[in-house]
Design an enzyme around this catalytic site. Structure first.
Site, PDB file in Angstrom:
ATOM      1  N   ASN A 147     -49.222  25.814  54.066  1.00 16.59           N
ATOM      2  CA  ASN A 147     -49.093  27.111  53.387  1.00 16.59           C
ATOM      3  C   ASN A 147     -47.651  27.346  52.961  1.00 16.59           C
ATOM      4  O   ASN A 147     -46.728  27.171  53.780  1.00 16.59           O
ATOM      5  CB  ASN A 147     -49.498  28.239  54.361  1.00 16.59           C
ATOM      6  CG  ASN A 147     -49.272  29.617  53.777  1.00 16.59           C
ATOM      7  OD1 ASN A 147     -49.971  30.028  52.861  1.00 16.59           O
ATOM      8  ND2 ASN A 147     -48.277  30.340  54.281  1.00 16.59           N
ATOM      9  N   GLU A 148     -47.457  27.704  51.711  1.00 15.36           N
ATOM     10  CA  GLU A 148     -46.138  28.109  51.190  1.00 15.36           C
ATOM     11  C   GLU A 148     -45.008  27.241  51.742  1.00 15.36           C
ATOM     12  O   GLU A 148     -44.003  27.750  52.258  1.00 15.36           O
ATOM     13  CB  GLU A 148     -45.884  29.593  51.487  1.00 15.36           C
ATOM     14  CG  GLU A 148     -46.857  30.493  50.763  1.00 15.36           C
ATOM     15  CD  GLU A 148     -46.517  31.988  50.813  1.00 15.36           C
ATOM     16  OE1 GLU A 148     -45.668  32.397  51.627  1.00 15.36           O
ATOM     17  OE2 GLU A 148     -47.121  32.744  50.031  1.00 15.36           O
ATOM     18  N   TYR A 195     -47.646  38.328  44.662  1.00 15.20           N
ATOM     19  CA  TYR A 195     -47.803  39.751  45.004  1.00 15.20           C
ATOM     20  C   TYR A 195     -46.890  40.556  44.088  1.00 15.20           C
ATOM     21  O   TYR A 195     -45.809  40.088  43.726  1.00 15.20           O
ATOM     22  CB  TYR A 195     -47.376  40.007  46.457  1.00 15.20           C
ATOM     23  CG  TYR A 195     -48.213  39.284  47.488  1.00 15.20           C
ATOM     24  CD1 TYR A 195     -49.395  39.822  47.959  1.00 15.20           C
ATOM     25  CD2 TYR A 195     -47.792  38.057  48.002  1.00 15.20           C
ATOM     26  CE1 TYR A 195     -50.155  39.156  48.924  1.00 15.20           C
ATOM     27  CE2 TYR A 195     -48.547  37.379  48.959  1.00 15.20           C
ATOM     28  CZ  TYR A 195     -49.728  37.945  49.419  1.00 15.20           C
ATOM     29  OH  TYR A 195     -50.478  37.295  50.365  1.00 15.20           O
ATOM     30  N   GLU A 237     -56.007  36.359  58.106  1.00 19.27           N
ATOM     31  CA  GLU A 237     -54.956  35.637  58.833  1.00 19.27           C
ATOM     32  C   GLU A 237     -54.841  36.231  60.235  1.00 19.27           C
ATOM     33  O   GLU A 237     -55.089  37.429  60.429  1.00 19.27           O
ATOM     34  CB  GLU A 237     -53.629  35.800  58.065  1.00 19.27           C
ATOM     35  CG  GLU A 237     -52.442  35.182  58.773  1.00 19.27           C
ATOM     36  CD  GLU A 237     -51.206  35.027  57.863  1.00 19.27           C
ATOM     37  OE1 GLU A 237     -51.255  35.463  56.695  1.00 19.27           O
ATOM     38  OE2 GLU A 237     -50.212  34.454  58.344  1.00 19.27           O
ATOM     39  N   GLU A 240     -53.637  33.518  47.261  1.00 20.55           N
ATOM     40  CA  GLU A 240     -53.078  34.784  47.758  1.00 20.55           C
ATOM     41  C   GLU A 240     -52.661  35.600  46.550  1.00 20.55           C
ATOM     42  O   GLU A 240     -51.801  35.163  45.772  1.00 20.55           O
ATOM     43  CB  GLU A 240     -51.863  34.558  48.664  1.00 20.55           C
ATOM     44  CG  GLU A 240     -52.220  34.042  50.034  1.00 20.55           C
ATOM     45  CD  GLU A 240     -51.020  34.012  50.991  1.00 20.55           C
ATOM     46  OE1 GLU A 240     -50.173  34.918  50.934  1.00 20.55           O
ATOM     47  OE2 GLU A 240     -50.950  33.061  51.772  1.00 20.55           O
ATOM     48  N   ASN A 250     -48.705  32.292  56.728  1.00 23.80           N
ATOM     49  CA  ASN A 250     -47.555  31.816  57.501  1.00 23.80           C
ATOM     50  C   ASN A 250     -47.957  31.447  58.931  1.00 23.80           C
ATOM     51  O   ASN A 250     -47.343  30.574  59.548  1.00 23.80           O
ATOM     52  CB  ASN A 250     -46.474  32.902  57.528  1.00 23.80           C
ATOM     53  CG  ASN A 250     -45.925  33.196  56.141  1.00 23.80           C
ATOM     54  OD1 ASN A 250     -46.031  32.387  55.233  1.00 23.80           O
ATOM     55  ND2 ASN A 250     -45.323  34.367  55.967  1.00 23.80           N
ATOM     56  N   GLN A 260     -55.177  40.667  51.773  1.00 25.20           N
ATOM     57  CA  GLN A 260     -56.141  39.992  52.623  1.00 25.20           C
ATOM     58  C   GLN A 260     -57.396  40.847  52.655  1.00 25.20           C
ATOM     59  O   GLN A 260     -57.612  41.609  51.722  1.00 25.20           O
ATOM     60  CB  GLN A 260     -55.522  39.741  53.993  1.00 25.20           C
ATOM     61  CG  GLN A 260     -54.268  38.869  53.918  1.00 25.20           C
ATOM     62  CD  GLN A 260     -53.776  38.371  55.266  1.00 25.20           C
ATOM     63  OE1 GLN A 260     -54.374  38.543  56.305  1.00 25.20           O
ATOM     64  NE2 GLN A 260     -52.581  37.745  55.242  1.00 25.20           N
TER      65      GLN A 260
HETATM   66  O1  AHR Z   1     -50.518  37.431  53.125  1.00 23.52           O
HETATM   67  C1  AHR Z   1     -49.337  37.683  53.832  1.00 23.52           C
HETATM   68  C2  AHR Z   1     -48.382  36.508  53.805  1.00 23.52           C
HETATM   69  O2  AHR Z   1     -47.897  36.339  52.503  1.00 23.52           O
HETATM   70  C3  AHR Z   1     -48.962  35.162  54.143  1.00 23.52           C
HETATM   71  O3  AHR Z   1     -48.958  34.911  55.513  1.00 23.52           O
HETATM   72  C4  AHR Z   1     -48.031  34.216  53.463  1.00 23.52           C
HETATM   73  O4  AHR Z   1     -48.652  33.028  53.080  1.00 23.52           O
HETATM   74  C5  AHR Z   1     -47.494  35.013  52.284  1.00 23.52           C
HETATM   75  O5  AHR Z   1     -46.124  34.954  52.201  1.00 23.52           O
END
Ligand code: AHR
Length: 505
Positions: free
Chosen positions: A174-175, A246, A29, A294, A74, A354
């Site tokens: 995204n999200e 995450y 990113e 992700e 993001n 990432q």
């Molecule tokens: O990977 C970091 C961030 O986590 C990304 O930009 C977003 O999509 C997620 O919230």
């Protein structure tokens, strides 16, 4: 300390499905030092003629990453792709709203695509459905994939890229369920926008595969209704729904932290059920697959991050999300990889988020310093290297225990992968008990004539051990803890360890 007894049976005919190599994807990113001072660092002793670091490329190649998601995250929800192409000296600087940084556009989509191709990866491109919409998405696709003789394909040719990039996978935003997202949408708003954007994009290039945005995590208040409502709109046009997750050991409870992969498993099951509900409701024929685009451990850097984005905004490439991973983080990453492999029939893409410097397996020291491997590099490298082929149904009997937030947690989690071409089977196993070693007996009767090729272990007696450019405290080693006798492989799995047991002829 006792010894847990674990039994496993594997059979070449009991297959979950073929592992799509794209589950070993990753993500770059425009965030922090991922691009600038990460993959791109003109002036670095190893920089190539385009400013990309050769030592970083070499390390990325070791992970054998088939696909890389780009440019966000993001970031994409405020991305003006036109600013990132054409002569570099004419590109504008922009306020990057997601991470409150300065985007200088020194690296743009053409340079990134060339870099990815050079290291042997395809690009999974995301379109901005936050501040922009169908129009920008269609123009970007025309720029990337149309051969020529139109406004945007000719612009690409003018920029020096005669051949179309042929980007096959496209994320529809995204999200978009997240209130933090620039241009956050309700499910109805997103569903309609994604449906119409997907329809138009498929008209431009019917060969592309599209990813509909799923929930940002299992804990989102709109999960799983978000998937049910948005997929009803997008079902006819998309091939994948995205999942993001995450985990972190904020509570300082390591045994419970290592049970988080059970939540991931439950999350995947619920998304599959929701996809199948939509398929039934639509009287559809195709399955929607999962792009778990992700996933990782992420929590170490959260406070430092606020300090920069809130108190010192608009810096170019500030050090953001630079989590330094511990040994226990590597164990959870291994467990998450096992969970992805166990769902090989429906999880067809995934991206470790990432790749470089930002919640990443690969780090570069600031100001052009060394490149080095974090603890999490190793389980990912092993899975990507040996986890190709057919995921076999893991029939496992393992002792179980409860943790503070999880029940019936198996001491050992494992999966095996049969690579027909190489005539090899690899068993990936994590002993997530922090107190007991385990003796695992794997019945491999259908693999006659196989022997143990190697047993690789990642272990440490310090769960909080970390690596740095100076020292690789956590690194894999080969052991002789596995023996084959009468069609049974008996392995000693030390408490808190990641194990890769390779069998072959
Ligand atoms: O990977 C970091 C961030 O986590 C990304 O930009 C977003 O999509 C997620 O919230």
């Amino acid at each position: 300390m006792g010894l847990n007894k674990v039994k496993m049976v594997i059979d070449r005919d009991y297959r979950i499905g073929e592992i799509d190599k794209r589950i070993y994807g990753s993500f770059i990113e425009h965030l922090g030092r991922a691009v600038y001072d990460g993959i791109y660092c003109p002036g670095h002793p190893t920089a190539d003629e385009n400013g990309f670091r050769q030592d970083v490329k070499d390390m990325v190649r070791q992970l054998n990453v088939p696909v890389i998601r780009y440019p966000g995250g993001n970031f994409v929800s405020n991305f003006y792709w036109e600013d990132s192409v054409g002569p570099v000296e004419e590109r504008p600087k922009r306020l990057e709203l997601a991470w409150r940084s300065l985007e200088e556009n020194r690296v743009g989509l053409n340079e990134f695509i060339s870099w990815a191709r050079e290291i042997g990866s395809d690009v999974m491109m995301a379109v901005n459905l936050g501040t922009r919409g169908m129009d920008a998405a269609c123009n970007l696709l025309e720029y990337c994939n149309h051969p020529g003789n139109t406004k945007y394909s000719d612009l690409r040719i003018k920029h020096g890229y005669k051949e179309p990039h042929k980007i096959k996978i496209w994320c529809l935003g995204n999200e978009m369920d997240g209130p933090w997202q620039i241009g956050h949408k309700t499910m109805e708003e997103y569903g309609r926008l994604a449906e119409e954007t997907a329809k138009a994009m498929k008209l431009i290039d019917p060969e592309i595969q599209l990813v509909s945005c799923g929930s940002s995590s299992k804990t989102m208040p709109t999960f799983p209704k978000w998937e049910a409502v948005t997929l009803e709109h997008t079902y006819d046009y998309v091939d994948f729904v995205s999942m993001h997750q995450y985990y972190g050991n904020q509570a300082g409870d390591s045994q419970d932290f290592l049970a988080c992969s059970d939540d991931m498993d439950q999350f995947i099951r619920t998304v599959i059920a929701t996809c199948d509900y939509v398929k039934a409701k639509k009287r559809g024929r195709k399955n929607i697959h999962i792009s778990f685009d992700e996933w990782n451990v992420w929590y170490h850097s959260k406070e430092a991050e606020k300090n920069i984005t809130e108190s010192k905004p608009w810096q170019p490439a500030p050090p953001l999300l630079e989590d330094i991973y511990t040994f226990e983080d590597a164990l959870l990453v291994g467990l998450m990889l096992i969970t992805l492999m166990k769902h090989a029939d429906r999880v067809k893409m995934a991206c470790l988020a990432q790749l470089v410097n930002v919640i990443a397996p690969i780090m570069t020291d600031a100001a052009g310093g060394k490149v080095w491997r974090q603890t999490i590099f190793y389980p990912f490298m092993h899975a990507s290297q040996y986890g190709r082929g057919f995921a076999l149904l893991p029939v496992i009997h393992s002792p179980k225990f409860d943790t503070s937030k999880h029940e019936d947690v198996t001491a050992v989690e494992a999966v095996s992968v049969y690579n027909e071409e190489r005539d090899e089977v690899t068993i990936f196993a994590v002993n997530r008990s922090l107190t007991e070693d385990a003796q695992m007996a794997v019945d491999v009767r259908s693999f006659e004539g196989y022997r143990v090729l190697e047993h690789i272990v990642l272990e440490s007696n310090d769960l909080k051990a970390v690596n740095s450019s100076l020292e690789q405290k956590v690194a894999p080693k080969s052991t002789s803890q596995s023996v084959m006798d009468g069609g049974v492989v008996t392995s000693l799995l030390h408490k808190a360890s990641w194990n890769v047991i390779r069998l072959g002829k």
